[in-house]
Design an enzyme around this catalytic site. Structure first.
Site, PDB file in Angstrom:
ATOM      1  N   ARG A  23       0.829  -1.212   0.000  1.00 25.30           N
ATOM      2  CA  ARG A  23       0.000   0.000   0.000  1.00 25.30           C
ATOM      3  C   ARG A  23       0.861   1.258   0.000  1.00 25.30           C
ATOM      4  NH1 ARG A  23      -5.489  -1.433   2.863  1.00 25.30           N
ATOM      5  NH2 ARG A  23      -5.438  -3.644   2.419  1.00 25.30           N
ATOM      6  N   SER A 138     -22.801 -14.341  10.253  1.00 27.82           N
ATOM      7  CA  SER A 138     -22.123 -13.193   9.671  1.00 27.82           C
ATOM      8  C   SER A 138     -22.083 -13.285   8.148  1.00 27.82           C
ATOM      9  CB  SER A 138     -20.692 -13.151  10.244  1.00 27.82           C
ATOM     10  OG  SER A 138     -19.946 -12.129   9.659  1.00 27.82           O
ATOM     11  N   SER A 190     -19.621  -1.796   1.085  1.00 28.02           N
ATOM     12  CA  SER A 190     -18.934  -0.644   0.501  1.00 28.02           C
ATOM     13  C   SER A 190     -18.053  -0.988  -0.676  1.00 28.02           C
ATOM     14  CB  SER A 190     -18.099   0.042   1.567  1.00 28.02           C
ATOM     15  OG  SER A 190     -16.980  -0.739   1.884  1.00 28.02           O
ATOM     16  N   THR A 246     -21.006   5.445  11.503  1.00 24.85           N
ATOM     17  CA  THR A 246     -19.784   6.247  11.617  1.00 24.85           C
ATOM     18  C   THR A 246     -20.128   7.717  11.448  1.00 24.85           C
ATOM     19  OG1 THR A 246     -17.524   6.544  10.802  1.00 24.85           O
ATOM     20  CG2 THR A 246     -19.199   6.186   9.143  1.00 24.85           C
ATOM     21  N   LYS A 249     -17.925   9.365   7.437  1.00 26.87           N
ATOM     22  CA  LYS A 249     -18.142   9.277   5.986  1.00 26.87           C
ATOM     23  C   LYS A 249     -19.167  10.346   5.589  1.00 26.87           C
ATOM     24  CE  LYS A 249     -16.414   4.611   6.329  1.00 26.87           C
ATOM     25  NZ  LYS A 249     -15.001   4.736   6.010  1.00 26.87           N
ATOM     26  N   THR A 278     -10.427   4.519  26.878  1.00 28.04           N
ATOM     27  CA  THR A 278      -9.800   5.370  25.864  1.00 28.04           C
ATOM     28  C   THR A 278     -10.382   6.777  25.940  1.00 28.04           C
ATOM     29  OG1 THR A 278      -9.195   5.465  23.531  1.00 28.04           O
ATOM     30  CG2 THR A 278     -11.426   4.745  23.996  1.00 28.04           C
ATOM     31  N   THR A 364      -8.904  -6.526   1.218  1.00 30.08           N
ATOM     32  CA  THR A 364     -10.147  -5.736   1.270  1.00 30.08           C
ATOM     33  C   THR A 364     -11.203  -6.367   0.357  1.00 30.08           C
ATOM     34  OG1 THR A 364      -8.745  -3.809   1.610  1.00 30.08           O
ATOM     35  CG2 THR A 364     -11.038  -3.382   1.103  1.00 30.08           C
TER      36      THR A 364
HETATM   37  C1  LIG Z   1     -18.558  -1.375   6.726  1.00 32.84           C
HETATM   38  C2  LIG Z   1     -17.616  -0.586   7.584  1.00 32.84           C
HETATM   39  N1  LIG Z   1     -17.779  -0.632   8.915  1.00 32.84           N
HETATM   40  C3  LIG Z   1     -16.961   0.052   9.733  1.00 32.84           C
HETATM   41  C4  LIG Z   1     -15.941   0.828   9.217  1.00 32.84           C
HETATM   42  C5  LIG Z   1     -15.062   1.601  10.156  1.00 32.84           C
HETATM   43  O1  LIG Z   1     -15.519   2.911  10.240  1.00 32.84           O
HETATM   44  P1  LIG Z   1     -14.522   4.095  10.643  1.00 32.84           P
HETATM   45  O2  LIG Z   1     -13.815   4.507   9.398  1.00 32.84           O
HETATM   46  O3  LIG Z   1     -15.395   5.133  11.240  1.00 32.84           O
HETATM   47  O4  LIG Z   1     -13.574   3.500  11.635  1.00 32.84           O
HETATM   48  C6  LIG Z   1     -15.739   0.907   7.850  1.00 32.84           C
HETATM   49  C7  LIG Z   1     -14.631   1.750   7.308  1.00 32.84           C
HETATM   50  O5  LIG Z   1     -14.438   1.940   6.156  1.00 32.84           O
HETATM   51  C8  LIG Z   1     -16.588   0.167   7.009  1.00 32.84           C
HETATM   52  O6  LIG Z   1     -16.420   0.198   5.682  1.00 32.84           O
END
Ligand SMILES: Cc1ncc(COP(=O)(O)O)c(C=O)c1O
Length: 405
Positions: A23, A138, A190, A246, A249, A278, A364
């Site tokens: 990467r 899952s 995604s 989240t 995005k 945290t 990925t």
């Molecule tokens: C489906 C999915 N869940 C969770 C996350 C994690 O989210 P964050 O970027 O807020 O850590 C991502 C990140 O790309 C994602 O694609």
């Protein structure tokens, strides 16, 4: 002989490089007020580029309301939060944001985390530890953060083929009827750009006595009349036990959250290590996210603009026989099918044409399905889109890449 530490690490990196999967991060500075442009820094130069792979899907990261809220919060509260939520790190911005998110999803309560990744990991690992004998179901394409959360719980996991309801039902039927069960899935996948089957999964969960856990990371802000996500769009929000999202995005800032009943959320708040130990989000981040969530609850212009832009881009690429993968959502994946080639395509677009689309490789996506993942936004102009499509066409021809049938 002592263990060859250095060589082991070098070998691992060489293997990645040989496979074309190493990467390389593009070093950019986004230009406020000029979305989607950025300046790309290399060793010798700084050049303007157009970004085509941002997950700031609706440009909220540069929205005047968001920036004003963040500036105001810094003015009022300073930079960091000063602690974990339990030890002086709960700011009024956090509380307000949690209330706003609970309302967005029609749930009793919400809980913030420092990222979507952490929210999935912390919540799933905690939930299953509290449910003795719990079994996860899952989707095979679930995000790494959910996979890690399930793994950290130590609970059993059964993987169903992507969006295959017959397979999910087979697995649910085969499980002990009185075992606690959690079905984990996403609203928008995604990398494929397809939607999770929220209604069908809720039907099956009801039939087999399972809880539902929905990751709406790529759906919140983007789908549903108020941006509540795919579950809101499909009228299924009330049937989903836990919605995770989240703030990084469509809401343009950063952070993650879960929403659900007070009992579930209070358990995660009380037992999840990834929440407790945290430092909380800086107040300015929470304030910016709050402004974005509020704005997108009432404004539909951004969602409509994105849908129009994504449709146009898919049409233009299809018109040139570029192999756009079948995606009903705002995401535009283009199949390359080889890791090294995918990197070359991305490099040519960046260095020859000033267009930034990151290559997406294993792990990925599965090997052989390496792709470009293009994310248009409401602010990409026709001219920018035409430029991208023309450049992709040139690169496809020069590298003799496979075209769509
Ligand atoms: C489906 C999915 N869940 C969770 C996350 C994690 O989210 P964050 O970027 O807020 O850590 C991502 C990140 O790309 C994602 O694609």
């Amino acid at each position: 002989m002592p263990f060859a530490y250095g060589q082991t690490f070098k070998d691992a990196l060489s293997k990645l490089k040989r496979e074309g999967r190493y990467r390389v991060f593009a070093d950019i500075v986004r230009q406020r007020g000029a979305f989607p442009t950025a300046v790309h820094h290399t060793q010798n130069a700084a050049k303007p580029i157009t970004v085509w792979c941002s997950n700031d899907y609706l440009c909220m990261g540069q929205h005047p309301k968001v920036l004003a809220a963040m500036q105001e919060a810094i003015h009022v509260a300073g930079a960091g939060s000063g602690g974990t939520r339990n030890i002086s790190g709960t700011h009024h911005f956090h509380v307000e944001l949690e209330n706003e998110l609970a309302d967005l999803h029609g749930k009793e309560t919400a809980l913030l985390f420092t990222s979507g990744y952490v929210s999935n990991d912390a919540t799933l690992s905690t939930l299953a530890r509290m449910l003795p004998g719990c079994i996860f179901f899952s989707d095979e394409l679930n995000h790494a953060s959910m996979i890690e959360g399930m793994r950290h719980s130590g609970a059993e996991k059964r993987i169903y083929r992507h969006n295959d309801m017959t397979h999910l039902e087979e697995l649910l039927r085969a499980a002990p009827p009185n075992a606690p069960k959690i079905v984990c899935f996403e609203g928008v996948y995604s990398m494929e750009g397809d939607f999770g089957k929220v209604r069908e999964i809720c039907d099956l969960a009801e039939r087999y006595g399972a809880m539902t856990y929905l990751d709406e990371v790529h759906g919140v802000g983007l789908y549903g009349p108020r941006g509540g996500g795919v579950a809101e769009r499909d009228g299924q929000m009330h049937r989903v036990d836990i919605v995770e999202g989240t703030l990084a995005k469509a809401f343009g800032v950063m952070g993650g959250y879960i929403t659900g009943t007070s009992a579930i959320i209070d358990c995660v708040r009380s037992f999840a290590s990834g929440f407790i130990f945290t430092t909380s989000l800086p107040p300015a981040i929470a304030a910016g996210a709050l402004a974005a969530v509020r704005h997108l609850k009432s404004s539909t212009a951004e969602r409509e603009g994105l849908a129009e832009r994504a449709g146009r881009l898919k049409g233009l690429l299809g018109g040139r026989n570029v192999p756009v993968m079948d995606s009903p959502s705002h995401i535009v994946p283009v199949l390359v099918g080889d890791a090294a080639l995918c990197k070359i395509v991305s490099d040519e677009l960046l260095y020859e044409h000033g267009l930034y689309v990151q290559p997406i490789n294993f792990p990925t996506v599965p090997r052989g399905t390496e792709r470009l993942r293009i994310t248009p936004s409401p602010l990409h102009t026709n001219a920018q889109m035409d430029e991208l499509v023309a450049a992709i066409d040139i690169v496809w021809t020069s590298l003799r890449l496979r075209r769509a049938a």
